[in-house]
Write an enzyme that holds these catalytic residues in place. Structure first.
Site, PDB file in Angstrom:
ATOM      1  N   GLY A   1       0.828  -1.200   0.000  1.00  0.00           N
ATOM      2  CA  GLY A   1       0.000   0.000   0.000  1.00  0.00           C
ATOM      3  C   GLY A   1       0.859   1.245   0.000  1.00  0.00           C
ATOM      4  O   GLY A   1       2.093   1.189   0.090  1.00  0.00           O
ATOM      5  N   GLN A   2       0.190   2.384  -0.085  1.00  0.00           N
ATOM      6  CA  GLN A   2       0.891   3.658  -0.111  1.00  0.00           C
ATOM      7  C   GLN A   2       0.085   4.700   0.638  1.00  0.00           C
ATOM      8  O   GLN A   2      -1.147   4.744   0.520  1.00  0.00           O
ATOM      9  CB  GLN A   2       1.128   4.108  -1.562  1.00  0.00           C
ATOM     10  CG  GLN A   2       2.014   5.329  -1.685  1.00  0.00           C
ATOM     11  CD  GLN A   2       2.464   5.555  -3.121  1.00  0.00           C
ATOM     12  OE1 GLN A   2       2.044   4.838  -4.027  1.00  0.00           O
ATOM     13  NE2 GLN A   2       3.313   6.557  -3.329  1.00  0.00           N
ATOM     14  N   GLY A   3       0.791   5.478   1.448  1.00  0.00           N
ATOM     15  CA  GLY A   3       0.150   6.518   2.228  1.00  0.00           C
ATOM     16  C   GLY A   3       0.810   7.858   2.010  1.00  0.00           C
ATOM     17  O   GLY A   3       1.613   8.042   1.090  1.00  0.00           O
ATOM     18  N   GLY A   4       0.456   8.789   2.877  1.00  0.00           N
ATOM     19  CA  GLY A   4       0.980  10.135   2.734  1.00  0.00           C
ATOM     20  C   GLY A   4       2.464  10.253   3.039  1.00  0.00           C
ATOM     21  O   GLY A   4       3.118  11.180   2.559  1.00  0.00           O
TER      22      GLY A   4
ATOM     23  N   GLY B   1       4.739   7.512   2.764  1.00  0.00           N
ATOM     24  CA  GLY B   1       5.604   6.540   2.128  1.00  0.00           C
ATOM     25  C   GLY B   1       4.850   5.336   1.612  1.00  0.00           C
ATOM     26  O   GLY B   1       3.617   5.270   1.665  1.00  0.00           O
TER      27      GLY B   1
ATOM     28  N   VAL C   1       4.478   1.043   1.568  1.00  0.00           N
ATOM     29  CA  VAL C   1       4.665  -0.134   2.415  1.00  0.00           C
ATOM     30  C   VAL C   1       4.871  -1.353   1.523  1.00  0.00           C
ATOM     31  O   VAL C   1       4.100  -1.594   0.579  1.00  0.00           O
ATOM     32  CB  VAL C   1       3.460  -0.353   3.349  1.00  0.00           C
ATOM     33  CG1 VAL C   1       3.703  -1.561   4.247  1.00  0.00           C
ATOM     34  CG2 VAL C   1       3.214   0.894   4.193  1.00  0.00           C
TER      35      VAL C   1
ATOM     36  N   LYS D   1       7.879   0.048   5.728  1.00  0.00           N
ATOM     37  CA  LYS D   1       7.384   1.334   5.234  1.00  0.00           C
ATOM     38  C   LYS D   1       8.572   2.216   4.888  1.00  0.00           C
ATOM     39  O   LYS D   1       9.332   2.631   5.767  1.00  0.00           O
ATOM     40  CB  LYS D   1       6.489   2.014   6.278  1.00  0.00           C
ATOM     41  CG  LYS D   1       5.923   3.350   5.782  1.00  0.00           C
ATOM     42  CD  LYS D   1       4.785   3.850   6.652  1.00  0.00           C
ATOM     43  CE  LYS D   1       5.259   4.295   8.004  1.00  0.00           C
ATOM     44  NZ  LYS D   1       4.168   4.934   8.791  1.00  0.00           N
TER      45      LYS D   1
ATOM     46  N   ASP E   1      -3.717  10.396  16.010  1.00  0.00           N
ATOM     47  CA  ASP E   1      -4.150  10.036  14.656  1.00  0.00           C
ATOM     48  C   ASP E   1      -4.887   8.694  14.665  1.00  0.00           C
ATOM     49  O   ASP E   1      -4.609   7.818  13.836  1.00  0.00           O
ATOM     50  CB  ASP E   1      -2.961   9.985  13.699  1.00  0.00           C
ATOM     51  CG  ASP E   1      -3.383  10.120  12.238  1.00  0.00           C
ATOM     52  OD1 ASP E   1      -4.544  10.544  12.001  1.00  0.00           O
ATOM     53  OD2 ASP E   1      -2.577   9.798  11.352  1.00  0.00           O
TER      54      ASP E   1
END
Length: 386
Positions: free
Chosen positions: A151-154, A156, A158, A171, A267
């Protein structure tokens, strides 16, 4: 020498040769003569020796009938035979003892080797409790050169990886903010705590400008993918949803009360709740976390942090009061509403759900006396929902 001396075993051959020589020359030296050889000796008298329980033999330098008595050597042979048998038995016993001793030594050595392996395994697990620093080359090797993306987030991307026999999630941080504050928060907070409902940080990478975080791998991913469809009660069931909610609460309680310093997450949302193979929840992503002492009721903050829709009002506006650990409790409440599917009513009612502040919508519903309709198929699940 008399022929009687030939009864002696030692002189038998010598006597026979001597009589042959005498017989040959007594017949003459011509070639025509035949050679006649005759051997004879007189029978010795052994009655006296036998009466004494002894054996007799002819004397070496005596007359043909003169004898002498002697004891039998058969007893000595018997003793020798017994000694030989005893020696064999002792030898066999020694071999058996040697085999048993060798087997015992090998068994002890094998047992010690097994114990050593057990201790080494324990030490490896013990060392794994503390995050290990890896180089960027190690990260590439762990992820098989970033082969499988999870997956990808804000902050970086993973990737799935393998560390010896343990699966991990790596990550790789890409967007750095606050001078590496997120990285420091993550390693500094989660790296020192261990709880069944908090994701474990296995290691990290700080190789120049390259940074990465290595977590334990949780096969069921985030809670968000189970509740985003709105069918979480059918997919997981109300009992499992309740267990997930309680697990998250235990994780937050540990962060707030169970550590030496209170850890504020700031968060809490479905994306940051990971599920293991048994769907047990684990709080993750401590990039926005903040440490404070337990006796500190007010937390100083320069900027707001968190995700819209889950941020407590006092975090982005001081008009609502001071910031404390209760900001996480507010976010947890919003998460509970997501778990039961309450937010889906807003998405169904509004075309642009990003413009709707969900607590305000709930407040308006309650003010108008309207209920938040949640589809519950079984009556026994109503209690869990409430």
């Amino acid at each position: 020498m008399g022929l009687a001396a030939c009864l002696s075993i030692r002189g038998a051959l010598r006597c026979i040769m001597l009589h042959m020589f005498r017989s040959t020359f007594s017949q003459g030296n011509t070639e025509e003569h035949s050679i006649h050889l005759s051997l004879h000796w007189s029978k010795p008298s052994c009655e006296n020796c036998e009466a004494k329980g002894k054996y007799c033999q002819l004397k070496n330098n005596g007359t043909e009938s003169e004898t002498e008595c002697f004891r039998s050597n058969r007893q000595g042979h018997g003793v020798s035979r017994k000694l030989i048998v005893a020696g064999i038995v002792i030898g066999v016993l020694l071999v058996l003892f040697l085999i048993i001793g060798l087997y015992t030594v090998l068994s002890l050595k094998k047992r010690k080797k097994g114990d050593q392996k057990k201790i080494e395994g324990f030490l490896e697990d013990y060392m794994a409790l503390r995050p290990t620093r890896y180089s960027y080359a190690d990260i590439k090797k762990i992820t098989d050169n970033f082969k499988k993306k999870l997956g990808q987030g804000g902050y970086g991307t993973v990737y799935k990886g393998k560390l010896s026999s343990q699966l991990v999630a790596v990550k790789v941080l890409e967007n750095f903010k606050g001078n590496g504050e997120e990285f420091i928060n993550e390693v500094g907070t989660i790296g020192r705590i261990h709880h069944v409902n908090v994701v474990r940080l296995v290691g990290y990478c700080a190789d120049g400008y390259r940074r990465a975080l290595v977590y334990e791998f949780l096969p069921n991913g985030s809670l968000e993918k189970f509740i985003s469809s709105g069918n979480q009660s059918r997919t997981l069931g109300w009992e499992k949803l309740q267990q997930i909610a309680i697990g998250i609460a235990k994780g937050l309680n540990y962060l707030h009360q169970g550590c030496n310093q209170r850890i504020l997450h700031f968060d809490i949302k479905p994306h940051n709740i990971l599920l293991d193979h048994n769907f047990s929840p684990k709080v993750s992503d401590f990039g926005l976390a903040k440490l404070c002492s337990k006796d500190q009721s007010v937390v100083s903050m320069t900027t707001a942090r968190g995700t819209i829709g889950y941020i407590a009002p006092e975090v982005f506006s001081r008009n609502y009061g001071n910031v404390s650990y209760k900001a996480d409790v507010y976010s947890f409440g919003m998460l509970l509403i997501d778990i039961v599917g309450g937010r889906e009513n807003v998405r169904a009612a509004e075309q642009d759900s990003s413009q709707v502040y969900f607590p305000e919508w709930m407040y308006n519903q309650l003010e108008k006396g309207e209920e938040i309709e949640i589809r519950i198929e079984k009556d026994e699940d109503t209690k869990i929902f409430k």
